[in-house]
Design a protein around this motif. Structure first.
Motif, PDB file in Angstrom:
ATOM      1  N   MET A  63      -7.194   2.661   5.708  1.00 40.12           N
ATOM      2  CA  MET A  63      -5.596   2.762   5.364  1.00 40.12           C
ATOM      3  C   MET A  63      -4.916   2.285   6.754  1.00 40.12           C
ATOM      4  O   MET A  63      -5.203   2.653   7.882  1.00 40.12           O
ATOM      5  N   ILE A 112       0.901  -1.134  -0.035  1.00 39.81           N
ATOM      6  CA  ILE A 112       0.086   0.008  -0.142  1.00 39.81           C
ATOM      7  C   ILE A 112       0.772   1.225  -0.029  1.00 39.81           C
ATOM      8  O   ILE A 112       0.763   2.137  -0.660  1.00 39.81           O
ATOM      9  N   HIS A 151      -9.702   6.400   1.246  1.00 41.21           N
ATOM     10  CA  HIS A 151      -9.392   5.189   2.089  1.00 41.21           C
ATOM     11  C   HIS A 151      -9.522   5.541   3.554  1.00 41.21           C
ATOM     12  O   HIS A 151      -8.218   5.629   4.195  1.00 41.21           O
TER      13      HIS A 151
END
Length: 148
Positions: free
Chosen positions: A48, A15, A45
């Protein structure tokens, strides 16, 4: 009954790599586009990993400072400091590699100096030295002491 396929979830290092690559591409168009990309990423997001959030907010602090967005800058700096321990824990190699280029301390020190908060700026410089961010911050701390 057939079995459902497993959803492939990316790991924090993957990520982070995606975030840094996309940020690098957005930054080619300037700090405004970099800031907008990072703000959109935050909005999209919500799940995250916390370790990755440090890097996102560190980049956002710099981009917001470059574009004169003081509220965004101050929020990003606070968030970067909040997520810094998670980055060290969740992404130790990336965190170690990032330390020489960390942005949130310099952005916060410059903001404190601009606002005449010399004690806060000095404390930030000393915190950066304690983290091992280098002699640049030791020199900055000495310079701030001289200003006081």
């Amino acid at each position: 009954m057939s079995r459902r396929p497993e959803i492939a979830h990316k790991k924090p290092p993957e990520i982070l790599a995606d975030l840094l690559d996309a940020h690098r591409m957005a930054a080619l168009d300037g700090p405004v586009q970099a800031r907008k990309y990072l703000e959109r990423t935050i909005d999209k997001h919500h799940s995250m990993p916390n370790g990755v959030k440090f890097f996102l907010y560190d980049l956002l602090a710099e981009a917001a400072a470059q574009t004169g967005e003081t509220e965004t800058r101050d929020h990003a700096v606070r968030q970067a400091f909040t997520y810094l321990p998670f980055a060290a824990e969740d992404l130790p190699r990336q965190h170690k590699d990032w330390l020489p280029s960390i942005r949130c301390f310099l952005v916060a020190i410059d903001a404190a100096l601009d606002e005449g908060q010399f004690d806060a700026a000095l404390q930030l410089a000393e915190d950066a030295v304690a983290l091992g961010l280098g002699k640049v911050y030791a020199q900055k701390a000495e310079s701030i002491r001289w200003m006081m």
